[in-house]
Design a protein around this motif. Sequence first.
Motif, short mmCIF file in Angstrom:
data_model
loop_
_atom_site.label_atom_id
_atom_site.label_comp_id
_atom_site.label_asym_id
_atom_site.label_seq_id
_atom_site.Cartn_x
_atom_site.Cartn_y
_atom_site.Cartn_z
N LEU A 171 0.94 -1.20 -0.13
CA LEU A 171 -0.07 -0.01 -0.03
C LEU A 171 0.89 1.08 -0.05
O LEU A 171 1.17 1.74 1.06
N TYR A 172 1.44 1.66 -1.19
CA TYR A 172 2.52 2.69 -1.35
C TYR A 172 1.60 4.16 -1.66
O TYR A 172 2.26 4.94 -1.79
N LYS A 173 0.29 3.98 -1.95
CA LYS A 173 -0.22 5.04 -2.47
C LYS A 173 -1.20 5.73 -1.43
O LYS A 173 -1.53 5.02 -0.59
N SER A 174 -1.24 7.00 -1.43
CA SER A 174 -2.09 7.86 -0.59
C SER A 174 -3.43 7.30 -0.49
O SER A 174 -4.03 7.30 -1.59
N GLY A 175 -4.10 7.07 0.61
CA GLY A 175 -5.59 6.94 0.58
C GLY A 175 -6.28 7.16 1.81
O GLY A 175 -5.75 8.27 2.31
N THR A 176 -7.52 6.93 2.01
CA THR A 176 -8.24 7.47 3.13
C THR A 176 -7.69 7.07 4.47
O THR A 176 -8.34 7.77 5.36
N GLY A 177 -6.83 6.17 4.75
CA GLY A 177 -6.37 5.65 5.92
C GLY A 177 -5.17 6.00 6.56
O GLY A 177 -4.84 6.01 7.41
N ASP A 178 -4.48 6.84 5.34
CA ASP A 178 -2.85 7.08 5.79
C ASP A 178 -2.80 7.99 6.98
O ASP A 178 -2.11 8.39 7.50
N HIS A 179 -4.18 9.01 7.00
CA HIS A 179 -4.00 10.47 7.93
C HIS A 179 -4.00 9.48 9.40
O HIS A 179 -3.53 10.38 10.48
N LYS A 180 -4.15 8.30 9.73
CA LYS A 180 -4.09 7.95 11.09
C LYS A 180 -2.69 7.63 11.53
O LYS A 180 -2.39 7.46 12.71
N LEU A 181 -1.77 7.66 10.61
CA LEU A 181 -0.47 7.40 10.91
C LEU A 181 0.34 8.77 10.93
O LEU A 181 -0.10 9.95 10.65
N SER A 182 1.69 8.60 11.06
CA SER A 182 2.37 10.14 11.32
C SER A 182 2.59 10.69 10.05
O SER A 182 2.35 10.21 8.90
N ALA A 183 2.97 12.21 10.01
CA ALA A 183 3.03 12.92 9.08
C ALA A 183 4.16 12.45 8.12
O ALA A 183 4.25 12.49 6.96
N ASN A 184 5.17 12.02 8.89
CA ASN A 184 6.33 11.42 8.16
C ASN A 184 5.90 10.21 7.32
O ASN A 184 6.40 10.05 6.13
N PHE A 185 5.24 9.42 7.90
CA PHE A 185 4.59 8.24 6.83
C PHE A 185 3.93 8.71 5.74
O PHE A 185 3.94 8.39 4.70
N GLN A 186 2.75 9.87 5.90
CA GLN A 186 2.18 10.25 5.12
C GLN A 186 3.06 10.96 3.85
O GLN A 186 2.68 10.84 2.78
N ALA A 187 3.83 11.55 4.38
CA ALA A 187 4.75 12.32 3.11
C ALA A 187 5.69 11.34 2.37
O ALA A 187 6.07 11.67 1.14
N LYS A 188 5.70 10.05 2.91
CA LYS A 188 6.24 9.00 1.95
C LYS A 188 5.41 8.39 1.11
O LYS A 188 5.85 7.57 0.18
N GLN A 189 3.90 8.33 1.34
CA GLN A 189 2.96 8.13 0.31
C GLN A 189 2.68 8.96 -0.91
O GLN A 189 2.91 9.88 -1.01
N LEU A 190 2.64 7.97 -1.95
CA LEU A 190 2.89 8.58 -3.17
C LEU A 190 1.15 9.30 -3.50
O LEU A 190 0.36 8.45 -3.23
N GLY A 191 1.41 10.52 -3.97
CA GLY A 191 0.22 11.25 -3.95
C GLY A 191 -0.48 11.88 -2.77
O GLY A 191 -1.44 12.61 -2.69
N ASN A 192 0.36 11.48 -1.67
CA ASN A 192 -0.31 12.49 -0.38
C ASN A 192 0.11 13.86 -0.51
O ASN A 192 0.98 14.25 -1.26
N ARG A 193 -0.87 14.86 0.04
CA ARG A 193 -0.66 16.23 -0.06
C ARG A 193 0.78 16.43 0.74
O ARG A 193 1.06 17.91 0.28
N LEU A 194 1.17 15.92 2.03
CA LEU A 194 2.02 16.21 2.64
C LEU A 194 3.51 15.95 1.62
O LEU A 194 4.37 16.52 2.05
N ASN A 195 3.28 15.26 0.64
CA ASN A 195 4.53 14.79 0.07
C ASN A 195 5.10 16.03 -0.95
O ASN A 195 6.29 16.21 -1.18
N SER A 196 3.84 16.77 -1.41
CA SER A 196 4.14 17.99 -2.25
C SER A 196 3.54 19.10 -1.92
O SER A 196 2.68 19.32 -1.73
#
Length: 786
Positions: free
Chosen positions: A337-362
């Motif tokens: 599960l490497y793409k940003s989805g509805t559940g990644d906000h449950k984890l840390s901001a660092n994790f979210q920034a590593k997810q492809l397509g997450n708003r924290l990534n860009s």
Amino acid sequence: MEPHNLKQRGRQGNGEHEMLMVLSDEHKDKPKPGADYSAYAIPVHQANRTYNAYPVLATDTENAKCDPTDFSAVSLDSGVEGIMRSRDFVITAALTLASLATRLYRIGRRANVSWDEAHFGKFGAMYINGTFYHDVHPPLAKMLVALAEVIAGHNGTFNFKSGAAYPEYVNYTLMRTQVALYGVALVPLAYLTCLQLNLSRSMAVLAACFVLFDNAICVMSRFILLDEPLLFFTALTLWSAASFQRVSKYGQQFSRKWWVWLLMTGFSLGCVMSSKWIGLFSVVMIGIATIDDLFRKYCNLIPWEDFACHWNARVVSLIFVPLIVYVACFWVHFRLLYKSGTGDHKLSANFQAKQLGNRLNSQPFDVAYGSAAEIRSMYDGPGLLHSHIHRYPGGSHLQQITCFPHRDVNNRWLLWHGGDKGTETNYTIAPIEFIVDGDIVQIVHNITGAAMQTSRRFLAPMTSSHFEVAAANSTDWDKGTRDWRVEVVKQKYKRRRDKRIHAMTTVFRLRHVETGCLLRVGRQRLPTWGWGQSEVTCLPDSSGKKNIKSSDVLWYVEHNKNSRVPKDDLSRYVSSNFFVNMVQINIEMAKTNNALSPDVNKYSVLESRPESWLFLKYPMRMVGWSDTGIKYYEIGNPILWWATALVCIFYPLRLIFWALQMQRKCSRWRSLREFLDFWDNSKFLWGGWALHYIPFFFFGRVLYIHHYLPALYFGLLLLAFELDHFFKSWRRGRYLHMAALCSGFLAFVVFLYFSPFTYGWDRPAKELAGRQWLSTWNIFHDLYAM
């Protein structure tokens, strides 16, 4: 030889050529003078190596070796190898074919998303398209669903909306078939398990037929759900544990077979725990059995070094192996599960920034004046700095400032220059200026335009030793109350002499210029007037020089937006630790699970409580109940459920009765060893039933009747075990085979009678009104209250 000396040898080791007499109970009670008992003598060191707390005759072991296919007697070669060499292979194959027939018959009849296929089919598709999601269950069973979808050729585009018709490109029948195979395996596993528990072949077949002909277990195996993988791994754990117990009692310790079954037990525990958390009940069951086994070895006075080896073997196999399986499942889960989805906000901001397509990534890496920023506390729990139009009921009566854990437009703040310069600067045309360590800034709410401020005049509403933090518009401003100094504490992404504030990687304090206090958030929650959000205060610091680094005063910019500053890929600057993420997602799973509480003011036709499960009081409709639609009803085989309930309830009462008989020396048991054999072979069955059933009485979450199925599996095997024990004792087993045949036939007839609910009924439910044995069954009406 004196018992005292024997005890000493048990702890210190024995001579190679010493002999120990192991006699049967009748020889012990009445030894014949001058009789030759050399046939029963075995070397003392060999007797210790078998580690039997209650040894068997040496001749019994020899006879067992001569017949490796005899599963109803002591056999060192029982298990998989014995099956392949015996008639049990034929029985196992026949049971498997019968299970295939009952589980796969018309499995693709309903071409719509049914019951929880809407959840678990969707989660399986997310593994295929790589989209991150959040769920209350560990990932293994859902990854097996994803594997079934891959084999069926699904491309991950169908979202499994509840009740939706499956499109032509989704081979839902093949998906269901693959998941059903886990349910198919339950039947032969039940047979093999009962053989290891010393049941006769007839009653072992009967136990398998009980599982085969239960309507509830059958119908739950016919859809894309997690229940059948869970039941399969539960049954695999029981088979492995029973097989290990047999080898441990009658076989060679630390042999290859001994290690295979012990490691298999640990692996099965890891799998059942990684499918659903209800698998922890199996862990407790095996843990209790292991303590019982080790205690007997201690009482058997085995050498200390061997006792330590047993401890080490079980720690490695039953603790580390399951943990490795559990951790490995989450590692694969995160990798897929490497793409940003509805559940990644449950984890840390660092994790979210590593997810492809997450708003924290860009986003812009450097934070400039005029940016709209979201500021998160380093203190775990409260979340993001937040404000809204509601005001404090006391104190300054100004706009509340809180912390809120979820994404919201009210979490955004404008970062301006401090003093009057902030209100005078046009940040759309002024030169770009980045915020650096020591700068004085104003933090203005993006929605209301109110600036964050504090003052010595007003104390915080909950933490009265701190100052109140509020937001005020320009008309309410007091000079100097709105200025905050940025103090960098840590730069996670280090550059030489870098003093800029960077998104995600710079940790800082916000010190109020006038009072010197520090912006702080803790676990204190505001009352209903503050919507239960976390209280934000200003921690007094009269000197203004304290280098406080506790997480409650530390903040970082999680996200910032500025159209004039180019976006960067923040995955290059942040790091995400797998073990931290795994712990965090398990915490979030627990929170979500606890939040699934039933609404006490609302009646639900689907929910039920544990006290109703035993006697099948409230079966469950799995789909819509229109007259023309295909209807499935989760109802068990009533005869089997009611008989199982009685057996499981009376089992501990019988043990208490037998214990009192032993105390009064009028026991029906010929020896303590005979009773312990009964206990060893039944403790897994009743213990598994109790551990998988009783804890649900203490659960506050929503419960359904299928939560009882793991306990039911143990109960059905216990029912066959008790029948086997009774008919072996009554008339010397003369009617055992006839009893097994009649019981199996009765279960089959009742299964057929309720099979319209199992295989789908497409006519009005009123036509099945005659099958309503209890008034609480909602076969064609919903007039009862639960």
